[in-house]
Design an enzyme around this catalytic site. Structure first.
Site, PDB file in Angstrom:
ATOM      1  N   GLY A 239       0.860  -1.185   0.000  1.00 20.26           N
ATOM      2  CA  GLY A 239       0.000   0.000   0.000  1.00 20.26           C
ATOM      3  C   GLY A 239       0.888   1.223   0.000  1.00 20.26           C
TER       4      GLY A 239
ATOM      5  N   HIS B 143       8.492  -7.652  -3.192  1.00 23.22           N
ATOM      6  CA  HIS B 143       7.257  -8.113  -3.831  1.00 23.22           C
ATOM      7  C   HIS B 143       7.475  -9.465  -4.522  1.00 23.22           C
ATOM      8  CE1 HIS B 143       4.767  -4.510  -3.298  1.00 23.22           C
ATOM      9  NE2 HIS B 143       5.946  -3.907  -3.211  1.00 23.22           N
TER      10      HIS B 143
ATOM     11  N   ASP C 260     -14.368 -14.115 -23.720  1.00 20.86           N
ATOM     12  CA  ASP C 260     -15.135 -14.186 -22.469  1.00 20.86           C
ATOM     13  C   ASP C 260     -16.601 -14.534 -22.720  1.00 20.86           C
ATOM     14  OD1 ASP C 260     -12.737 -13.281 -21.563  1.00 20.86           O
ATOM     15  OD2 ASP C 260     -13.393 -11.220 -21.251  1.00 20.86           O
TER      16      ASP C 260
ATOM     17  N   CYS D 239       5.319  -6.043   1.728  1.00 19.26           N
ATOM     18  CA  CYS D 239       5.631  -4.605   1.687  1.00 19.26           C
ATOM     19  C   CYS D 239       4.901  -3.854   2.815  1.00 19.26           C
ATOM     20  CB  CYS D 239       5.319  -4.049   0.304  1.00 19.26           C
ATOM     21  SG  CYS D 239       6.096  -2.448   0.046  1.00 19.26           S
TER      22      CYS D 239
END
Ligand code: XMP
Length: 517
Positions: free
Chosen positions: A59, A176, A234, A86
């Protein structure tokens, strides 16, 4: 929502930019997961969901900042393994009594990281040596560990690149692992899921299809369903899924808004000609063109198109008599990028952001809502759809309307359709169509001076866009050989009137997006 009979991991969203990637990677480990904002989660809800594990995302804030996202620290007492990433790692440290400080030197990008292999999530990765590259993006760091924790990794500038409390199954990484640049990042997530959370990895498309069909039957009962079919991956996969679940109580409506690629309307109709579904084609080009007349703002275009789609559905539905549900091929990236949870609104995908509130159906069904694009493709294969349909490159619902910068006119549409066809033909001829994730032409709002024969021209600039990607959330520009680009450019300026300049888009996503609007 937990899918019945499947393992479930909860990803608590603290507003980081890579959150959807975390979900993507967890699914790649065959574990179903869901991203829920910290604002929408409570201890009661967690108990109800009973996840095998929890992941805290990154964030942008500092844990000490005013109004910084936080969570009830009782979460650590629930006996559920937690991995903080993080900001999530700093929050874990802060809530459990450690301290977080601002770095003297922020770390951003690829960073040499030194691992302690006694930490179970690193120790189980045999290929991981004592040091490897990780992807960092932080200005705060964990300065003091909470009681019970040990350091599991460090870098030259960051003393706590990872920490863990094995007994309480609490793990935290400053870097990350979800970003591809972190070496063995995916293996680290897999190790957390399998070795710490005890997941087996039961999320397969075969099982998903079974569950989805049962869910659709339960939700629809003996009702009738209307599906907006674009011919894209889709909606085609959804048509197959729905026809398996409810047979001819499904009617597919193909709204040809006139913003399809050249000849595409006829091709879609042809592709579904042999299917045992009710298929209706509505030619609505004039209606859409007049609705969009004079409109140049991308978000307004998207919203107007979304609304008009629904209006056309409603009037077709009225002709059909009773229709209870509207089915939509919304997939997970559409949901995330339309601003669900805490991520910023990037663009309103026509099938989410543009949906009017006063819709005239009993309900909407979106059985692909939790799937990523490649999962949707796998589901299509599982349902026996042909490769031509399943492997087709994605095409946005608003079509060429968001590939014409500025106001849309019939003339511009024809120019773009002709140029786009040439680009597609040349890519296929060069044998690149399977390796490039998505490729198309964009008609910019720019005009420039050129010379043709002995005359001055002042005409449109066309941009070519081609990207390689697996998840469509991040993308790289395709390294198309110059000879192929040269051929495209020469053919386009020669064969398409009103284009005198062709440029190639060499931007990655992020910071750009794949489409231009
Ligand atoms: P962006 O431009 O957001 O595109 O990087 C990511 C992928 O989504 C497709 N796209 C859409 N698909 N409705 C859709 O069904 C939309 O409104 C829409 N906008 C973008 C885009 O083509 C790419 O594959």
């Amino acid at each position: 929502m937990r899918q019945s009979g499947h393992e479930y991991v909860l990803i608590i969203d603290f507003g980081g930019q890579y959150n959807q990637l975390i979900a993507r990677r967890v699914r790649e480990c065959n574990v179903f997961c869901e991203v829920i904002s910290y604002k929408e989660i409570s201890l009661e809800k967690i108990k109800e969901l009973s996840p095998e594990g929890i992941i805290f995302t990154g964030g942008p804030q500092s844990v000490y900042g005013e109004g910084a996202p936080t969570i009830d620290k009782e979460i650590f007492e629930m006996g559920i393994p937690v991995l903080g990433i993080c900001y999530g790692s700093q929050l874990m440290a802060y809530l459990l009594g450690g301290s977080v400080k601002t770095c003297e030197t922020s770390e951003y990008g690829k960073t040499d990281t030194y691992y302690d292999k006694s930490c179970p999530i690193f120790g189980s990765i045999s290929e991981l040596g004592e040091s490897a590259v990780s992807w960092m993006s932080h200005t705060d760091y964990i300065a003091k560990l909470p009681a019970g924790f040990k350091t599991a990794a460090h870098t030259d500038n960051c003393p706590t690149a990872a920490m863990f409390d094995e007994q309480r199954k609490l793990y935290a990484v400053q870097f990350h692992p979800e970003v591809n640049h972190t070496e063995y990042g995916r293996a680290m997530l897999d190790s957390f899921l399998k070795n710490v959370c005890g997941c087996k990895g039961d999320w397969t498309m075969e099982k998903y299809a079974e569950t989805a069909i049962a869910d659709i039957r339960r939700q629809v009962g003996d009702g009738k369903v209307l599906l907006g079919l674009s011919g894209g991956v889709d909606s085609s996969v959804l048509a197959a899924l729905l026809s398996k679940a409810i047979g001819n109580r499904l009617t597919c409506i193909f709204v040809d808004h006139g913003f399809m690629r050249k000849n595409e309307g006829d091709e879609v109709e042809q592709a579904f000609a042999d299917w045992e579904v009710n298929f209706i084609r509505v030619n609505a080009k004039d209606r859409f063109l007049s609705k969009l007349e004079g409109i140049s703002d991308p978000e307004t275009k998207r919203k107007l198109i979304g609304e008009e789609f629904i209006r056309v559905f409603e009037s077709e539905a009225a002709k059909l008599g009773r229709v209870d549900f509207l089915a939509q091929g919304t997939i997970y990236p559409d949901v995330i990028e339309s601003g669900s949870g805490d991520a910023a609104v990037i663009k309103s995908h026509h099938n989410v952001g543009g949906l009017p509130k006063d819709i005239g159906f009993k309900g909407i069904i979106e059985p692909l809502r939790m799937l990523f694009k490649d999962e949707t493709r796998k589901l299509g294969q599982e349902l026996g759809l042909s490769d031509t349909l399943v492997k087709r490159q994605p095409f946005p619902g608003p079509g060429l309307a968001i590939r014409i910068m500025g106001c849309i006119t019939d003339e511009k549409l024809t120019i773009l359709q002709d140029a786009d066809l040439i680009f597609r033909e040349e890519i296929a001829k060069a044998g690149l169509d399977e390796s490039i994730g998505q490729y198309f032409a964009v008609l910019t709002d720019n005009r420039s001076v050129g010379v043709m024969g002995d005359f001055r021209t002042y005409d449109h600039t066309l941009a070519l866009r081609a990207v390689t990607t697996t998840d469509f959330m991040t993308a790289d520009f395709a390294r198309i050989p110059y000879e192929v680009l040269e051929k495209c450019s020469a053919r386009i300026v020669n064969e398409v009137p009103n284009i005198n300049r062709v440029v190639y888009d060499i931007t990655t996503k992020p910071p750009a997006t794949i489409e231009w609007e």
